[in-house]
Design a protein around this motif. Structure first.
Motif, mmCIF file in Angstrom:
data_model
loop_
_atom_site.group_PDB
_atom_site.id
_atom_site.type_symbol
_atom_site.label_atom_id
_atom_site.label_comp_id
_atom_site.label_asym_id
_atom_site.label_seq_id
_atom_site.Cartn_x
_atom_site.Cartn_y
_atom_site.Cartn_z
ATOM 1 N N GLU B 5 0.843 -1.198 0.000
ATOM 2 C CA GLU B 5 0.000 0.000 0.000
ATOM 3 C C GLU B 5 0.873 1.241 0.000
ATOM 4 O OE1 GLU B 5 -3.573 0.177 2.736
ATOM 5 O OE2 GLU B 5 -2.479 -1.533 3.526
ATOM 6 N N THR B 49 -17.565 11.521 1.149
ATOM 7 C CA THR B 49 -17.272 10.239 0.520
ATOM 8 C C THR B 49 -18.073 10.099 -0.765
ATOM 9 O OG1 THR B 49 -16.833 9.157 2.648
ATOM 10 C CG2 THR B 49 -17.466 7.736 0.820
ATOM 11 N N ILE B 51 -19.110 7.133 -3.487
ATOM 12 C CA ILE B 51 -19.102 5.688 -3.686
ATOM 13 C C ILE B 51 -19.565 5.378 -5.102
ATOM 14 C CG2 ILE B 51 -20.119 3.518 -2.895
ATOM 15 C CD1 ILE B 51 -20.285 4.697 -0.131
ATOM 16 N N LEU B 89 -6.724 11.961 1.623
ATOM 17 C CA LEU B 89 -7.471 11.096 0.712
ATOM 18 C C LEU B 89 -7.485 9.678 1.247
ATOM 19 C CD1 LEU B 89 -8.516 10.232 -2.217
ATOM 20 C CD2 LEU B 89 -6.087 9.956 -2.784
ATOM 21 N N SER B 90 -8.664 9.098 1.356
ATOM 22 C CA SER B 90 -8.753 7.670 1.626
ATOM 23 C C SER B 90 -9.397 7.011 0.414
ATOM 24 C CB SER B 90 -9.580 7.416 2.883
ATOM 25 O OG SER B 90 -9.782 6.031 3.013
ATOM 26 N N THR B 92 -10.470 3.539 -1.573
ATOM 27 C CA THR B 92 -10.732 2.096 -1.560
ATOM 28 C C THR B 92 -10.891 1.648 -3.006
ATOM 29 O OG1 THR B 92 -11.885 2.366 0.536
ATOM 30 C CG2 THR B 92 -12.194 0.291 -0.606
ATOM 31 N N LEU B 93 -10.073 0.719 -3.404
ATOM 32 C CA LEU B 93 -9.918 0.372 -4.825
ATOM 33 C C LEU B 93 -10.040 -1.129 -5.046
ATOM 34 C CD1 LEU B 93 -6.802 1.822 -6.666
ATOM 35 C CD2 LEU B 93 -9.162 1.854 -7.397
ATOM 36 N N ARG B 102 -5.231 -1.749 -12.114
ATOM 37 C CA ARG B 102 -5.198 -0.748 -11.052
ATOM 38 C C ARG B 102 -4.190 0.365 -11.337
ATOM 39 N NH1 ARG B 102 -3.277 -3.250 -5.912
ATOM 40 N NH2 ARG B 102 -5.289 -4.277 -5.760
ATOM 41 N N ASP B 128 -4.720 7.043 2.783
ATOM 42 C CA ASP B 128 -4.893 5.659 3.177
ATOM 43 C C ASP B 128 -5.459 4.953 1.949
ATOM 44 O OD1 ASP B 128 -5.066 3.435 4.825
ATOM 45 O OD2 ASP B 128 -7.086 3.923 5.520
ATOM 46 N N THR B 129 -4.922 3.787 1.633
ATOM 47 C CA THR B 129 -5.509 3.023 0.527
ATOM 48 C C THR B 129 -5.866 1.636 1.008
ATOM 49 O OG1 THR B 129 -3.263 2.470 -0.147
ATOM 50 C CG2 THR B 129 -4.419 4.125 -1.458
ATOM 51 N N THR B 130 -6.977 1.131 0.523
ATOM 52 C CA THR B 130 -7.445 -0.198 0.897
ATOM 53 C C THR B 130 -8.038 -0.856 -0.323
ATOM 54 O OG1 THR B 130 -8.308 0.974 2.811
ATOM 55 C CG2 THR B 130 -8.672 -1.379 2.737
ATOM 56 N N LYS B 131 -8.055 -2.167 -0.299
ATOM 57 C CA LYS B 131 -8.684 -2.912 -1.382
ATOM 58 C C LYS B 131 -10.144 -3.118 -1.057
ATOM 59 C CE LYS B 131 -8.025 -7.323 -3.700
ATOM 60 N NZ LYS B 131 -7.070 -8.445 -3.823
ATOM 61 N N GLY B 132 -11.010 -2.832 -2.009
ATOM 62 C CA GLY B 132 -12.437 -3.038 -1.777
ATOM 63 C C GLY B 132 -13.228 -2.341 -2.864
ATOM 64 N N THR B 137 -12.859 8.953 -0.138
ATOM 65 C CA THR B 137 -13.174 9.912 0.909
ATOM 66 C C THR B 137 -12.083 10.963 0.923
ATOM 67 O OG1 THR B 137 -14.273 8.253 2.268
ATOM 68 C CG2 THR B 137 -13.571 10.259 3.383
#
Lengths: 333, 333
Positions: B5, B49, B51, B89-90, B92-93, B102, B128-132, B137
């Motif tokens: 990440e 956020t 979505i 920035l957060s 979710t990718l 990606r 922050d980056t997360t998979k999903g 946000t």
């Protein structure tokens, strides 16, 4: 924000019991929140998202979800040595979560959120709610009194490496919560298991410790992805290496019945501990240790840019090298 | 944040071309970002956020997703009269978004994000980056020079109600993007449709206008959920009502071929315009109008706590009352 979202926030996130900070000019309910920061202060910001099924098991109760979402952000402030001030919340919520109607879920969530917020004197000042798969993003803001904080890049050769408490309970808790039954975990008592799940769901943010350390520590990070991974960030940012003495790593009580190698692996690579890992000059260690007997010095910073793990041999005075297969938990992995 | 990440962020979100603010002490890559706010200034914060599939169609290109995610937050600063400073920035990718790997998606996303950020002098300081499932946000922070900003609660009886530009294009764009074919939209030209989709995907945040208005306007909001819904927030917060003259509402060019009633309904209830709606004393209006010919006074604040809609009759000098079935777009609806 639409009318019903607005009402939702109004009803659950306008806690009259909540912290009421003198440096807040305008809180929840307008296009922006407005604050009047203390003069001469620096501000620290951090943002973290927790996603159901990624950062916590899907059946995690709302109290724990709220607690953890705020705690992991407070932990970032702690790792910088900052004093919590305000936070914003973006909440994405499905109609039904954890077999509860949204209202019941929100009530438990907000109660737990505000309880932890009060403990740390941090005030919710704004938010956003959306319908969708459960995800919580919190941004925290805190004060740093004209300091640059405890950055990852400050570790110096010969610094001691210290952790603020026992490691491995949360990672064990995740195995239990996900029902990853394994012969080698059969020795855990019911109480061990409960403590481990509690460590996973209710991590303690070391805010007071961070504030106290922030003029002493040369570098710091919070352990969110496992000691090796997070210490690795300090080493990379500081351009140094480290030697860790495994027998000095404080293991969580719930790991006590495991064989040493299994326990070390969990403690080194398991995430979600939220202890701080920091480095400081050896001369400063006795005073810190006197104030915090639970802190443990587990190694030393080296000029050679490797991370060496070794343990004292059970017989004799020699040391045995260890290799750990992975460096930590990867949310993208 | 885990190693991969971290590398992801490092590679795409460390744009050497990005704004480099003198009030930033420490940017991306540590537990917190650190800023040194200007003396005597107040700070405004907002978090939003977006979505995929809720706030924008799932096939929205990455450039537009990034632009919109930052623009809607800048719009909140604009509505308060604040000057953009920093954002977090957060992201979710998922592995694959919009049929792109990606890396390709991230490259387009970050390029567009930094381009808009440069335009407004706002700097990315953490993330922050997360998979999903795809969600973005952003929290923005901005300066308010010792002012309380343009709050929703400040509208006064007899204030004029003003919007900063034409309404309805983005809502029309959403219908086109979602392929909601309808006989009554058949009159739109290809160019009308393109302009409408552009308005949806690339909303202009009225930051400069907000800054200029912030000592003149009594109240303000940005129009994200539709004029009626958002003006409704001003009315509720201020404890007042309003009379709107529908024939004065500036309709987007792409709605020109529609019958008036359909166009008004889209302009009044459609979301995503991101024009500002503000109120000011009638005496101040001529100067503002001279500076901003595109602004339109569309109604007046009343003591009676209702929202009345009427239009001048095409023949004679009478006015016809209108009722609109819904008050705006509800993301939870």
């Amino acid at each position: 924000m639409s009318r019903s979202e607005f009402q939702l926030i109004q009803s659950y996130f306008s806690d009259p019991q909540q912290v009421s900070r003198p440096d807040l000019i305008l809180g929840i309910g307008d296009d922006c929140a407005i604050v009047a920061p203390r003069e001469q202060a620096h501000l620290a910001f951090s943002i973290d998202t927790l996603i159901s099924g990624v950062h916590f098991p899907q059946d995690t109760p709302p109290d724990a979800v709220a607690y953890k979402a705020l705690a992991v952000n407070l932990s970032d402030l702690a790792a910088m040595g900052a004093e919590p001030a305000w936070f914003t919340l973006s909440l994405t919520l499905p109609d039904i979560t954890h077999d509860m109607p949204r209202e019941q879920w929100l009530e438990k969530f907000s109660k737990s959120l505000f309880s932890l917020a009060r403990e740390h004197g941090i005030q919710l000042i704004g938010g956003d709610t959306t319908k969708g798969p459960l995800a919580i993003t919190i941004q925290v803001s805190g004060y740093l009194d004209k300091s640059r904080g405890m950055q990852r890049s400050g570790a110096k050769v010969n610094d001691l490496i210290v952790v603020t408490g026992a490691l491995g309970a949360a990672a064990m808790g995740l195995k239990i919560a996900l029902q990853q039954h394994d012969e080698q975990y059969a020795c855990l008592s019911q109480q061990d298991k409960q403590q481990a799940v509690k460590a996973l769901n209710y991590p303690l943010a070391r805010v007071a410790e961070g504030l106290n350390l922030h003029n002493i520590a040369h570098s710091a990070i919070d352990i969110s992805d496992g000691l090796l991974s997070d210490l690795g960030h300090i080493l990379t940012a500081s351009g140094v290496g480290a030697e860790l003495a495994l027998e000095k790593i404080p293991l969580a009580a719930s790991l006590a019945c495991l064989d040493k190698k299994t326990a070390w692996e969990i403690a080194l690579t398991g995430g979600d501990d939220y202890q701080l890992c920091f480095t400081l000059a050896e001369d400063d260690w006795p005073d810190v240790k006197a104030q915090y007997p639970n802190f443990s010095a587990i190694g030393v910073i080296t000029a050679q840019k490797d991370l060496h793990l070794s343990a004292a041999e059970t017989q004799g005075s020699g040391r045995q090298e260890y290799k750990i297969p992975t460096r930590g938990y990867d949310h993208f992995g």
